[in-house]
Structures are given as structure tokens and as C-alpha cells.
Motif scaffolding. Structure first.
Motif, PDB file in Angstrom:
ATOM      1  N   SER A 139      -6.449   3.119  -5.609  1.00  0.00           N
ATOM      2  CA  SER A 139      -5.629   3.245  -6.813  1.00  0.00           C
ATOM      3  C   SER A 139      -6.352   2.574  -7.963  1.00  0.00           C
ATOM      4  N   ARG A 144       0.818  -1.216   0.000  1.00  0.00           N
ATOM      5  CA  ARG A 144       0.000   0.000   0.000  1.00  0.00           C
ATOM      6  C   ARG A 144       0.850   1.264   0.000  1.00  0.00           C
ATOM      7  N   GLN A 192       5.804  -1.134 -13.351  1.00  0.00           N
ATOM      8  CA  GLN A 192       5.651  -0.600 -12.002  1.00  0.00           C
ATOM      9  C   GLN A 192       5.490  -1.735 -10.981  1.00  0.00           C
ATOM     10  N   TYR A 244       3.126   1.780  -2.042  1.00  0.00           N
ATOM     11  CA  TYR A 244       3.352   2.038  -3.467  1.00  0.00           C
ATOM     12  C   TYR A 244       2.038   2.182  -4.243  1.00  0.00           C
ATOM     13  N   PHE A 245       1.027   1.458  -3.805  1.00  0.00           N
ATOM     14  CA  PHE A 245      -0.277   1.497  -4.455  1.00  0.00           C
ATOM     15  C   PHE A 245      -1.337   1.747  -3.384  1.00  0.00           C
ATOM     16  N   ILE A 285      -1.895   1.048 -13.811  1.00  0.00           N
ATOM     17  CA  ILE A 285      -0.598   0.600 -13.303  1.00  0.00           C
ATOM     18  C   ILE A 285       0.011  -0.371 -14.306  1.00  0.00           C
ATOM     19  N   PHE A 333      -6.038   0.332 -10.762  1.00  0.00           N
ATOM     20  CA  PHE A 333      -5.064  -0.639 -11.223  1.00  0.00           C
ATOM     21  C   PHE A 333      -5.050  -0.811 -12.739  1.00  0.00           C
TER      22      PHE A 333
END
Length: 75
Positions: free
Chosen positions: A27, A20, A36, A22-23, A32, A29
Motif C-alpha cells: 500500500s 493488513r 482512514q 485494511y492496508f 492514506i 502510505f
């Protein structure tokens, strides 16, 4: 572990918290990229962990692989 009993899955919940960073929640997805995701995987798998004696998960995995070389052929 039972569903919705996060306290029964400490290591799993800890890793979720690290992801979490990082994302974050909410978010999208779909935006992404695989690059990444691969970057976060690399960062987390090369991060030392107290539970492994401050070795990284990659180091522990490599060590386990080296310990098991040839075992399948012993009769």
C-alpha cells in the motif's frame, strides 16, 4: 524478543495481520489519510478480544484507569 523472530511476538503479529486487512502490503502510505487511519484504530480498539475475556481494548483500558484512580495520592 529477537529481531526477525515473529513467533516470539504473537500478539504483535496478530495485530499486524488485522491492520493488513485494511492496508495490504505494498500500500502506498502517502495516499492514506489520517481519517482512514483513525477509522481503523477505532475499529480495532472496539473489537472484542478473546485474550481480554471478549472485552474490547478500550473497555480494558477504561477499567484499568478506573482501578487506579487516586492511587498516586495514597501515602
Amino acid at each position: 524478543a529477537k529481531p526477525y523472530h515473529s513467533w516470539e511476538r504473537g500478539a504483535n503479529e496478530n495485530l499486524n495481520g488485522l491492520i493488513r486487512q485494511y492496508f495490504p502490503k505494498k500500500s502506498n502510505f502517502t495516499n492514506i489519510t489520517q481519517k482512514q487511519i483513525d477509522r481503523v484504530i477505532s475499529i480495532l480498539n472496539n473489537r472484542p478480544r478473546k485474550r481480554f475475556g471478549f472485552k474490547t481494548p478500550n473497555e480494558v483500558f477504561a477499567q484499568k484507569l478506573n482501578e487506579n484512580i487516586g492511587v498516586a495520592f495514597i501515602t
